[in-house]
Design a protein around this motif. Sequence first.
Motif, PDB file in Angstrom:
ATOM      1  N   LEU A 141      -6.665  -0.156   3.483  1.00 35.33           N
ATOM      2  CA  LEU A 141      -5.725  -0.312   4.051  1.00 35.33           C
ATOM      3  C   LEU A 141      -6.040  -0.973   5.290  1.00 35.33           C
ATOM      4  O   LEU A 141      -5.838  -2.219   5.521  1.00 35.33           O
ATOM      5  CB  LEU A 141      -5.019   1.012   4.251  1.00 35.33           C
ATOM      6  N   PHE A 146      -2.831  10.191   1.534  1.00 33.56           N
ATOM      7  CA  PHE A 146      -3.746   9.021   1.116  1.00 33.56           C
ATOM      8  C   PHE A 146      -4.957   9.478   1.089  1.00 33.56           C
ATOM      9  O   PHE A 146      -5.646  10.694   2.051  1.00 33.56           O
ATOM     10  CB  PHE A 146      -3.850   8.280   2.817  1.00 33.56           C
ATOM     11  N   THR A 147      -5.623   9.002  -0.241  1.00 34.21           N
ATOM     12  CA  THR A 147      -7.179   9.435  -0.136  1.00 34.21           C
ATOM     13  C   THR A 147      -8.035   8.643   1.488  1.00 34.21           C
ATOM     14  O   THR A 147      -7.240   7.553   2.016  1.00 34.21           O
ATOM     15  CB  THR A 147      -7.427   9.172  -1.229  1.00 34.21           C
ATOM     16  N   GLU A 185      -9.984   6.890   0.578  1.00 33.88           N
ATOM     17  CA  GLU A 185     -10.402   5.400  -0.101  1.00 33.88           C
ATOM     18  C   GLU A 185      -9.583   4.579   0.427  1.00 33.88           C
ATOM     19  O   GLU A 185      -9.593   3.238   0.934  1.00 33.88           O
ATOM     20  CB  GLU A 185     -11.199   5.213  -1.921  1.00 33.88           C
ATOM     21  N   GLN A 186      -8.400   4.850   0.113  1.00 33.52           N
ATOM     22  CA  GLN A 186      -7.234   4.443   0.242  1.00 33.52           C
ATOM     23  C   GLN A 186      -6.791   3.559   1.684  1.00 33.52           C
ATOM     24  O   GLN A 186      -6.413   2.672   1.730  1.00 33.52           O
ATOM     25  CB  GLN A 186      -5.595   5.148  -0.088  1.00 33.52           C
ATOM     26  N   HIS A 224       0.893  -1.566  -0.008  1.00 37.72           N
ATOM     27  CA  HIS A 224       0.305   0.121  -0.430  1.00 37.72           C
ATOM     28  C   HIS A 224       0.985   1.638   0.112  1.00 37.72           C
ATOM     29  O   HIS A 224       0.620   2.541   0.187  1.00 37.72           O
ATOM     30  CB  HIS A 224      -0.760  -0.203   1.346  1.00 37.72           C
TER      31      HIS A 224
END
Length: 271
Positions: A70, A62-63, A65-66, A45
Motif C-alpha cells: 500500500l 493488514f499483514t 506485506e500488504q 486495497h
Amino acid sequence: MHLFYCDETNLEDRAGDFLIYGGLIVNGATAKEFSAEIDELRTRHDVPRDYLLKFNPGPEGFTHEQFIALKQEVLEVAARFGARLVVYVILHDIATNPDAARRNGINTVCYHFDCILNRLGGAGLVLIDRFNDEGNAIDAHLRDKFTVGITGLPYTPEIRLANICGFHYSAIGQSHFPSVLDVALGSLRLAINAHTRETTGLMTTANTLLSLLSPLFWRQNDDMRVPELGFQFSPKVIKAPKFRTKYQGLKDFLATAGIATHQEITDERMY
C-alpha cells in the motif's frame, strides 16, 4: 496554485539522530485527479474508510506485506502526479532544541518553496501539520511568515515570501495529501535512522525506500543532483569534525541510493 503540505519527523531529541522537516508540493491543477487516485488505491486495497493513512501503524488486519505494498503504491502515485519533496535536516546534537529546530525547518522549506514558485510560476499555499509547541509559538511564527517573511539572511535583513498567499493548518484525515507526506517522511526517517544507528538488518529496506523517494525530490533541469532547494543540511557551516563526519556520512549514504545532494558538507562559509 501549488499546495505545500509540511510536517516533521524524528522530533525526539536523541544524540546522533537527525530531525527532519519536509514539505510536499502538489500541483493544484492536478490535485483533484491525484486525490481521486488515492481514493481508488484505498478502495482497491480494501483500506477501511475510517483508517487514517500514515507510515505507521497500518490498518487493522493488514499483514506487513500488504501494508508495504500500500505505501509503495502511495509513493508511486505521488511521483506520477509530479509531487515534489523539499527537505531540511539538522543533527539533534547541534540543534538548540526540537521546537526551535522545527521552526527553523519551517523557515527553510517555506523560503525554498517560495524560490521554487519563482521557477514554476504562480502562487502557493502552505499547509502546516498542526502541533502544540511551548507557548503556542507556532501561531505567531506563521503570522510572521505571512506578514514579514524570512529574516536574518546573509545579504538582506528580510525577504517577503511574495509567492505564498497564506499559511494554514492541516491534519491527516482532512485530505489525502498529509497522508502522502507522512508516508514519504516516515520512509525517509526509517532509511536515515537505519544508517545513523547502524541497523544493518534494515539496510535493504532503507535502500528500497530511498529508491522510491528519489523521483519525488525537487530537481532542476537535467541535473540529477538534488539542489539545496530540495534538500538542505543545516547548518551550512559545521565546525566540529565529529559532526561534519556525521553529515558527510549521511550525504554519502543518500547518494548511493540515488539521492545525490548538491550541498557540500564544509567547515567554511561558502555564501
